[in-house]
Design an enzyme around this catalytic site. Structure first.
Site, short mmCIF file in Angstrom:
data_model
loop_
_atom_site.label_atom_id
_atom_site.label_comp_id
_atom_site.label_asym_id
_atom_site.label_seq_id
_atom_site.Cartn_x
_atom_site.Cartn_y
_atom_site.Cartn_z
N GLU A 47 22.48 -18.12 -10.78
CA GLU A 47 21.72 -17.11 -11.49
C GLU A 47 22.61 -16.17 -11.98
O GLU A 47 23.32 -15.30 -11.08
CB GLU A 47 20.53 -16.24 -10.83
CG GLU A 47 19.93 -15.51 -11.69
CD GLU A 47 18.69 -14.77 -10.76
OE1 GLU A 47 18.36 -13.43 -10.80
OE2 GLU A 47 18.21 -15.56 -9.73
N ASP A 58 17.04 -3.58 -9.74
CA ASP A 58 18.25 -4.00 -8.84
C ASP A 58 18.63 -2.83 -7.97
O ASP A 58 18.49 -1.84 -8.29
CB ASP A 58 19.28 -4.33 -9.88
CG ASP A 58 19.25 -5.38 -10.67
OD1 ASP A 58 18.88 -6.55 -10.10
OD2 ASP A 58 19.55 -5.39 -11.81
#
Length: 257
Positions: A47, A58
C-alpha cells in the site's frame, strides 16, 4: 485480466500481510527500492501512500513521513514517473492510498486511467464519500478495473457495512478503532467488532488496519479476518535506514517467523 488483488485473495485466504509505505520516503527515490524489498521479503500486498499536506486519518508518524516526502519533492505526477515500468519487477498487488483533493486536481478519470496503465490494482481514498463515489466515479473505476477500497470502523452500522461491501472491490479495510493510525490498541478489546465482521459473511475479504505493529497484533487480527495492514511500525523501521533491504527483511521476518 483479473485484478491482482482478486488473484491474491483467491489463492491465499489468511495471514495476508499488507505493508503501508509512504511514496518518496525516507528519500525521494526510495519508493521502488522499498517496494522491491517488501516483495522480496514476504509482503503479500503493498500500500503506497500518496503524501498529502492534511492527512486526516493518519497518526503523527505517517503524517511526518508525508511531510518529509513532500519536502523531498514527491507528488502524484512524480510517483507515476517512478512507477513507470515497475511491473517488470514487482508482481504483488499494489494499491495507492491518499486523499481526494490531489486526485481531484489531477483529474479523477486521468488518475484512474494512469493507475491502470501503470499497473496499480486498487485505491484507498478515505475522504471520498460513498454516495459521491456511487453516483460520479464508480463507473470510471470499474471501466479501468481499478478497485476502490472502503474503510469501515467499529461505529459503522451493519446496514452501512453491507452497503460499503456491495460497492467495494478487492477487500474491506477494517479500521480497528476510530482513532488515527499508529495509536496503541488492545486487540482484545476489539474482539467483538472483529467477530461481528466475521459473522456478517461479507462478500469482500477483510483486512484490519490501525494499531497492527508486530507478530502478536498481526496474528490477533488474522484470527478473525484475512490478514492485516501495518503502516506506522514499518515507517518507524525504515525512517533512518541506511540499508533498506536489510531493514525491510528484519521487519517482515519478525512478523512472519
Amino acid at each position: 485480466m483479473e485484478n491482482r488483488i482478486d488473484q491474491l485473495f483467491a489463492t491465499k485466504k489468511n495471514g495476508i500481510l499488507n505493508i503501508y509505505c509512504t511514496a518518496g520516503f525516507p528519500k525521494l527515490e526510495d519508493t521502488l527500492p522499498v517496494m522491491t524489498a517488501l516483495q522480496a521479503h514476504g509482503a503479500d500486498l503493498i500500500e503506497l501512500g500518496m503524501p498529502f499536506s492534511d492527512p486526516l486519518a493518519d497518526g503523527p508518524v505517517i503524517q511526518e513521513s508525508s511531510t518529509k516526502a513532500l519536502q523531498n519533492g514527491m507528488s502524484i505526477r512524480k510517483l507515476f514517473e517512478q512507477l513507470d515500468g515497475f511491473r517488470q519487477r514487482i508482481d504483488v498487488p499494489v494499491i495507492l492510498m491518499g486523499y481526494f483533493n490531489p486526485v481531484l486536481l489531477y483529474g479523477v478519470e486521468a488518475f484512474v486511467k494512469k493507475c491502470a496503465e501503470t499497473g496499480i490494482d486498487g485505491v484507498i481514498i478515505p475522504d471520498l464519500p460513498m454516495a459521491e463515489y456511487e453516483s460520479d466515479y464508480k463507473v470510471i473505476f470499474e471501466q479501468y478495473n481499478v478497485h476502490l477500497i472502503f474503510l469501515v470502523t467499529p461505529e459503522t452500522s451493519e446496514a452501512r457495512i453491507r452497503k460499503i461491501d456491495s460497492l467495494s472491490k478487492g477487500f474491506l479495510y477494517a479500521v480497528s478503532s476510530s482513532s488515527t493510525t499508529g495509536k496503541d490498541k488492545d486487540m482484545g478489546n476489539q474482539q467483538a467488532y472483529f467477530e461481528k465482521l466475521q459473522q456478517l459473511k461479507l462478500s469482500n475479504p477483510v483486512l484490519i488496519g490501525f494499531g497492527i505493529k508486530d507478530k502478536a497484533t498481526f496474528e490477533a487480527a488474522s484470527k478473525y479476518t484475512n490478514g492485516a495492514i501495518i503502516g506506522t511500525a514499518f515507517i518507524r523501521a525504515i525512517e533512518n535506514s541506511t540499508d533498506i533491504d536489510a531493514d525491510v527483511k528484519k521487519f517482515i521476518s519478525a512478523i512472519k517467523n
